[in-house]
Scaffold this motif. Structure first.
Motif, mmCIF file in Angstrom:
data_model
loop_
_atom_site.group_PDB
_atom_site.id
_atom_site.type_symbol
_atom_site.label_atom_id
_atom_site.label_comp_id
_atom_site.label_asym_id
_atom_site.label_seq_id
_atom_site.Cartn_x
_atom_site.Cartn_y
_atom_site.Cartn_z
ATOM 1 N N PRO A 1 0.827 -1.212 0.000
ATOM 2 C CA PRO A 1 0.000 0.000 0.000
ATOM 3 C C PRO A 1 0.864 1.266 0.000
ATOM 4 N N SER A 2 0.333 2.341 -0.590
ATOM 5 C CA SER A 2 1.098 3.580 -0.655
ATOM 6 C C SER A 2 1.206 4.255 0.708
ATOM 7 N N GLU A 3 0.258 3.973 1.591
ATOM 8 C CA GLU A 3 0.278 4.515 2.945
ATOM 9 C C GLU A 3 0.414 3.366 3.949
ATOM 10 N N VAL A 4 0.996 3.651 5.086
ATOM 11 C CA VAL A 4 1.083 2.631 6.132
ATOM 12 C C VAL A 4 -0.302 2.468 6.745
ATOM 13 N N LEU A 5 -0.839 1.253 6.682
ATOM 14 C CA LEU A 5 -2.189 0.988 7.158
ATOM 15 C C LEU A 5 -2.171 0.566 8.624
ATOM 16 N N LEU A 6 -2.990 1.215 9.420
ATOM 17 C CA LEU A 6 -3.154 0.833 10.822
ATOM 18 C C LEU A 6 -4.341 -0.115 10.883
ATOM 19 N N GLY A 7 -4.050 -1.407 10.852
ATOM 20 C CA GLY A 7 -5.096 -2.418 10.754
ATOM 21 C C GLY A 7 -5.501 -3.012 12.084
ATOM 22 N N MET A 8 -6.229 -4.131 11.995
ATOM 23 C CA MET A 8 -6.869 -4.707 13.165
ATOM 24 C C MET A 8 -5.896 -5.340 14.153
ATOM 25 N N SER A 9 -4.685 -5.671 13.734
ATOM 26 C CA SER A 9 -3.723 -6.229 14.701
ATOM 27 C C SER A 9 -3.374 -5.192 15.766
ATOM 28 N N PHE A 10 -3.532 -3.903 15.441
ATOM 29 C CA PHE A 10 -3.396 -2.845 16.450
ATOM 30 C C PHE A 10 -4.753 -2.494 17.048
ATOM 31 N N LEU A 11 -5.750 -2.282 16.203
ATOM 32 C CA LEU A 11 -7.054 -1.804 16.667
ATOM 33 C C LEU A 11 -7.722 -2.796 17.614
ATOM 34 N N ASN A 12 -7.523 -4.099 17.381
ATOM 35 C CA ASN A 12 -8.116 -5.099 18.271
ATOM 36 C C ASN A 12 -7.464 -5.115 19.652
ATOM 37 N N ARG A 13 -6.288 -4.520 19.765
ATOM 38 C CA ARG A 13 -5.588 -4.467 21.053
ATOM 39 C C ARG A 13 -6.006 -3.247 21.867
ATOM 40 N N VAL A 14 -6.730 -2.343 21.229
ATOM 41 C CA VAL A 14 -7.318 -1.201 21.931
ATOM 42 C C VAL A 14 -8.808 -1.207 21.604
ATOM 43 N N GLY A 15 -9.574 -0.436 22.329
ATOM 44 C CA GLY A 15 -10.972 -0.290 21.979
ATOM 45 C C GLY A 15 -11.120 0.790 20.914
ATOM 46 N N TRP A 16 -12.114 0.645 20.045
ATOM 47 C CA TRP A 16 -12.335 1.686 19.045
ATOM 48 C C TRP A 16 -13.810 1.745 18.676
ATOM 49 N N LYS A 17 -14.257 2.951 18.331
ATOM 50 C CA LYS A 17 -15.636 3.166 17.913
ATOM 51 C C LYS A 17 -15.701 4.476 17.146
ATOM 52 N N VAL A 18 -16.769 4.633 16.378
ATOM 53 C CA VAL A 18 -16.975 5.858 15.605
ATOM 54 C C VAL A 18 -18.178 6.583 16.188
ATOM 55 N N GLU A 19 -17.959 7.855 16.545
ATOM 56 C CA GLU A 19 -19.020 8.688 17.093
ATOM 57 C C GLU A 19 -19.099 9.976 16.296
ATOM 58 N N GLN A 20 -20.175 10.141 15.539
ATOM 59 C CA GLN A 20 -20.401 11.368 14.774
ATOM 60 C C GLN A 20 -19.170 11.728 13.941
ATOM 61 N N ASP A 21 -18.723 10.773 13.140
ATOM 62 C CA ASP A 21 -17.582 10.957 12.238
ATOM 63 C C ASP A 21 -16.253 11.185 12.954
ATOM 64 N N VAL A 22 -16.220 10.876 14.233
ATOM 65 C CA VAL A 22 -14.958 10.917 14.984
ATOM 66 C C VAL A 22 -14.593 9.491 15.398
ATOM 67 N N LEU A 23 -13.411 9.042 15.033
ATOM 68 C CA LEU A 23 -12.922 7.735 15.437
ATOM 69 C C LEU A 23 -12.286 7.867 16.818
ATOM 70 N N VAL A 24 -12.785 7.115 17.776
ATOM 71 C CA VAL A 24 -12.278 7.180 19.145
ATOM 72 C C VAL A 24 -11.532 5.888 19.452
ATOM 73 N N LEU A 25 -10.242 6.013 19.749
ATOM 74 C CA LEU A 25 -9.455 4.872 20.197
ATOM 75 C C LEU A 25 -9.311 4.964 21.710
ATOM 76 N N GLU A 26 -9.349 3.827 22.374
ATOM 77 C CA GLU A 26 -9.334 3.837 23.826
ATOM 78 C C GLU A 26 -8.540 2.656 24.348
ATOM 79 N N SER A 27 -7.675 2.921 25.303
ATOM 80 C CA SER A 27 -6.874 1.842 25.876
ATOM 81 C C SER A 27 -7.776 0.890 26.668
ATOM 82 N N LYS A 28 -7.369 -0.352 26.740
ATOM 83 C CA LYS A 28 -8.101 -1.338 27.540
ATOM 84 C C LYS A 28 -7.441 -1.458 28.895
ATOM 85 N N LEU A 29 -8.241 -1.343 29.953
ATOM 86 C CA LEU A 29 -7.706 -1.452 31.307
ATOM 87 C C LEU A 29 -7.469 -2.898 31.669
#
Length: 215
Positions: A187-215
């Motif tokens: 890919p022309s850009e470095v992709l931040l895929g699910m191997s990272f996203l699954n290790r943190v919490g993530w959700k989309v709220e009103q067109d804002v992507l929110v990443l959140e650490s897991k306690l």
């Protein structure tokens, strides 16, 4: 004299109420011309000149801070961590990412301490980068990686599966992240895929992507 004491008491209570109200307003995301504000637990991306939760108006915003109008009073806010009620320690670490060019989510981060501009891709099973990007990051993928064939939109490509020591975006850092290095320029850009996203919490709220650490 008694009436004066009563008036002073009322003013003190009003001031205390204003302080409590102000302490409940936080800026948890900053972008050119917009800010993500949190008022009493309500989080929203608000553009300059618009009104958000609790009647809070965003007067100005950039990457360094925002000026908010709270109860008619303008005040400068820096980027703050969110705190759980009644505790001095920060709760889960969060990162808010506004939708950027092309409707994609872009975020600055690092791989093994080297700065990287990521394109968030929830359709990618792992962090993915091309061989040129891997070389610039000092990843000797042909030696440490495991060869594999990868199916892409253009067909089948040769790749190498590697493990990245550290992947970080904002205050969120994940150790030992699986990645795939693809032969060629895709890919022309470095992709931040699910191997990272699954290790943190993530959700989309009103067109804002929110990443959140897991306690």
């Amino acid at each position: 004299m008694r009436s004066l004491i009563v008036v002073i008491g009322v003013l003190m209570l009003a001031a205390a109420g204003s302080i409590r109200a102000a302490s409940q307003v936080q800026v948890v995301g900053l972008f050119p011309g917009a800010a993500v504000i949190n008022v009493d637990g309500q989080r929203k991306l608000v553009k300059v000149g618009q009104t958000g939760p609790g009647g809070v108006v965003v007067v100005s915003a950039d990457s360094r801070g925002a000026v908010l109008r709270v109860d008619g009073v303008e005040r400068a806010f820096g980027l703050s961590r969110e705190y759980s009620e009644g505790f001095a320690e920060p709760s889960k670490r969060r990162l808010s990412i506004a939708k950027g060019l092309g409707g994609h989510y872009w975020v600055a981060g690092s791989i093994d301490g080297h700065p990287v501009q990521f394109l968030v891709d929830t359709g990618a099973t792992s962090v993915a980068l091309n061989e040129g990007q891997a070389r610039r990051l000092g990843i000797d993928f042909r030696v440490v990686g495991r060869p594999l064939q990868v199916s892409t939109a253009s067909g089948t490509a040769r790749g190498w599966r590697v493990s990245l020591d550290r992947v970080k975006v904002g205050s969120l850092e994940v150790l030992g992240v699986e990645a795939v290095v693809l032969e060629g320029g895709s890919p022309s850009e470095v992709l931040l895929g699910m191997s990272f996203l699954n290790r943190v919490g993530w959700k989309v709220e009103q067109d804002v992507l929110v990443l959140e650490s897991k306690l």
